[in-house]
Design an enzyme around this catalytic site. Structure first.
Site, short mmCIF file in Angstrom:
data_model
loop_
_atom_site.label_atom_id
_atom_site.label_comp_id
_atom_site.label_asym_id
_atom_site.label_seq_id
_atom_site.Cartn_x
_atom_site.Cartn_y
_atom_site.Cartn_z
N SER A 1 -4.58 15.10 -2.59
CA SER A 1 -3.40 15.16 -3.46
C SER A 1 -3.24 13.93 -4.35
O SER A 1 -2.53 13.98 -5.35
CB SER A 1 -2.13 15.34 -2.61
OG SER A 1 -2.00 14.26 -1.72
N ARG A 2 -3.88 12.83 -3.97
CA ARG A 2 -3.73 11.57 -4.72
C ARG A 2 -5.04 10.80 -4.69
O ARG A 2 -5.94 11.12 -3.90
CB ARG A 2 -2.67 10.68 -4.05
CG ARG A 2 -1.28 11.21 -4.11
CD ARG A 2 -0.26 10.20 -3.58
NE ARG A 2 -0.25 10.11 -2.13
CZ ARG A 2 -0.49 8.99 -1.45
NH1 ARG A 2 -0.78 7.86 -2.07
NH2 ARG A 2 -0.44 8.99 -0.13
N ASP B 1 -2.12 18.15 8.47
CA ASP B 1 -2.30 16.80 9.01
C ASP B 1 -3.68 16.72 9.65
O ASP B 1 -3.94 17.41 10.65
CB ASP B 1 -1.20 16.52 10.04
CG ASP B 1 -1.28 15.12 10.60
OD1 ASP B 1 -2.26 14.40 10.30
OD2 ASP B 1 -0.36 14.74 11.36
N VAL B 2 -4.57 15.89 9.10
CA VAL B 2 -5.94 15.81 9.63
C VAL B 2 -5.97 15.37 11.10
O VAL B 2 -6.94 15.64 11.81
CB VAL B 2 -6.84 14.86 8.80
CG1 VAL B 2 -7.08 15.38 7.40
CG2 VAL B 2 -6.31 13.44 8.77
N TYR C 1 -7.75 -0.44 10.78
CA TYR C 1 -8.42 0.25 9.67
C TYR C 1 -9.94 0.03 9.73
O TYR C 1 -10.72 0.98 9.59
CB TYR C 1 -7.84 -0.26 8.36
CG TYR C 1 -8.37 0.40 7.11
CD1 TYR C 1 -7.97 1.67 6.73
CD2 TYR C 1 -9.29 -0.27 6.29
CE1 TYR C 1 -8.45 2.27 5.56
CE2 TYR C 1 -9.78 0.32 5.13
CZ TYR C 1 -9.35 1.59 4.78
OH TYR C 1 -9.85 2.18 3.63
P1 NDP Z 1 -4.30 7.10 -1.19
O1 NDP Z 1 -3.31 6.42 -0.31
O2 NDP Z 1 -4.17 6.96 -2.67
O3 NDP Z 1 -4.33 8.69 -0.83
C1 NDP Z 1 -4.48 9.07 0.50
C2 NDP Z 1 -4.60 10.58 0.59
O4 NDP Z 1 -4.80 10.92 1.97
C3 NDP Z 1 -3.33 11.30 0.15
O5 NDP Z 1 -3.69 12.53 -0.42
C4 NDP Z 1 -2.59 11.51 1.47
O6 NDP Z 1 -1.69 12.60 1.47
C5 NDP Z 1 -3.77 11.82 2.38
N1 NDP Z 1 -3.45 11.64 3.79
C6 NDP Z 1 -3.07 10.52 4.43
N2 NDP Z 1 -2.86 10.78 5.74
C7 NDP Z 1 -3.12 12.09 5.91
C8 NDP Z 1 -3.07 12.97 7.02
N3 NDP Z 1 -2.74 12.54 8.24
N4 NDP Z 1 -3.39 14.27 6.84
C9 NDP Z 1 -3.73 14.72 5.62
N5 NDP Z 1 -3.79 13.95 4.52
C10 NDP Z 1 -3.48 12.65 4.67
O7 NDP Z 1 -5.72 6.58 -0.69
P2 NDP Z 1 -7.09 6.37 -1.48
O8 NDP Z 1 -7.31 7.45 -2.44
O9 NDP Z 1 -7.15 4.97 -1.92
O10 NDP Z 1 -8.13 6.49 -0.27
C11 NDP Z 1 -8.89 7.66 -0.02
C12 NDP Z 1 -9.92 7.34 1.05
O11 NDP Z 1 -10.77 6.28 0.57
C13 NDP Z 1 -9.30 6.83 2.35
O12 NDP Z 1 -10.06 7.30 3.44
C14 NDP Z 1 -9.45 5.32 2.22
O13 NDP Z 1 -9.45 4.70 3.47
C15 NDP Z 1 -10.77 5.23 1.50
N6 NDP Z 1 -10.98 3.97 0.82
C16 NDP Z 1 -10.17 3.57 -0.22
C17 NDP Z 1 -10.41 2.38 -0.87
C18 NDP Z 1 -9.58 1.88 -2.01
O14 NDP Z 1 -9.84 0.78 -2.49
N7 NDP Z 1 -8.61 2.64 -2.49
C19 NDP Z 1 -11.53 1.51 -0.47
C20 NDP Z 1 -12.32 2.03 0.62
C21 NDP Z 1 -12.05 3.21 1.22
P3 NDP Z 1 -0.09 12.36 1.21
O15 NDP Z 1 0.02 12.06 -0.25
O16 NDP Z 1 0.54 13.64 1.59
O17 NDP Z 1 0.30 11.20 2.06
#
Ligand code: NDP
Length: 241
Positions: free
Chosen positions: A15-16, A57-58, A149
């Site tokens: 979603s984001r 929810d994963v 994390y």
């Molecule tokens: P964001 O916080 O921008 O987005 C996180 C996404 O994961 C949202 O869609 C959120 O949904 C969803 N989410 C969180 N918890 C759950 C859950 N329990 N069940 C289902 N969906 C969930 O994160 P990023 O886009 O930055 O990160 C994406 C991935 O990349 C993650 O695994 C992160 O650890 C990894 N990552 C990111 C980095 C960065 O610099 N941004 C660097 C390295 C790794 P909702 O909006 O409903 O909360």
């Protein structure tokens, strides 16, 4: 751009941020794309792009099972799974609560187990599949203030290698992407001082985008990556080498 016409793709946490870029790239390449989220989604935005969305929810295996069964009912198959959903609850170990440990491990590590377990029997019987897990460079090198994390992301790397070995004979590739510093809501929370110091450790001297990660995911999901499994690909502007 690769052609994913006829492929069914699941992107968790689509979603984001990074997941949204991944979902959009697959949809623009012709795939039928399903995203999950936990809290809220801009339904109109995704509907207009033909991307299906569901709250799931994963960390909850029953919800994951229901979600994947519904995708199979609609599409008859799942070709590509991207385990992207993730979260942070940062703090020094001395102050980290066991709740903050559990929620991060359950989302980032158990979430990958839950979705992979839910799709693997199906992928095994169809004798093909691509699973791409989103870890992080900190899962390789560590980071102060992120014991939960970092542990969850290191677990994802170990899980990727174990499952790659288990599923290779069924023509299922399981790989990992370790992003560096990517511009999303997750990193926008960091202070300007921390952002600046991270940027100084990036040889390419720029923050990455969701599209940078999405392009690497598309490669690993494509036929061009057919002989690659159990690998960790850093998408980090050279931070870790
Ligand atoms: P964001 O916080 O921008 O987005 C996180 C996404 O994961 C949202 O869609 C959120 O949904 C969803 N989410 C969180 N918890 C759950 C859950 N329990 N069940 C289902 N969906 C969930 O994160 P990023 O886009 O930055 O990160 C994406 C991935 O990349 C993650 O695994 C992160 O650890 C990894 N990552 C990111 C980095 C960065 O610099 N941004 C660097 C390295 C790794 P909702 O909006 O409903 O909360």
């Amino acid at each position: 751009m690769y052609n994913f016409t006829g492929k069914t793709v699941i992107v968790t946490g689509g979603s984001r941020g990074i997941g949204k870029s991944i979902a959009e790239r697959f949809a623009a390449s012709g795939a039928s794309v399903y995203i999950t989220y936990k809290n809220a989604v801009d339904a109109e935005y995704f509907d207009s792009r033909g991307i299906k969305h569901s709250r799931c929810d994963v960390a909850d295996f029953a919800e994951v099972q229901t979600f994947t069964e519904n995708v199979i009912k609609s599409e008859g198959k799942i070709d590509i799974l991207v385990n992207n959903a993730g979260m942070t609850k940062d703090g020094l170990l001395i102050r980290m609560s066991s709740e903050d440990w559990d929620v991060v491990m359950n989302t980032n590590a158990k979430g990958v187990f839950n979705f992979t377990k839910a799709v693997c029997r199906h992928m095994m019987s169809q004798r093909h599949g691509k699973i791409i897990n989103i870890s992080s460079v900190v899962g390789i090198v560590g980071n102060a203030g992120q014991a939960n994390y970092v542990s969850s992301k290191a677990a994802v790397i170990g899980f990727t290698k174990a499952v790659a070995k288990e599923l290779a004979s069924r023509n299922i590739n399981v790989n990992c992407i370790a992003p560096g510093y990517i511009d999303t809501d997750m990193t926008s929370k960091l202070s300007d001082t921390i952002k600046q110091s991270i940027l100084e450790s990036v040889p390419m001297k720029r923050i990455g985008s969701g599209e940078d990660v999405a392009k690497a995911v598309a490669f690993l999901a494509s036929d061009d990556a057919g002989y690659i499994t159990g690998q960790v690909l850093c998408v980090d502007g050279g931070m870790v080498m």
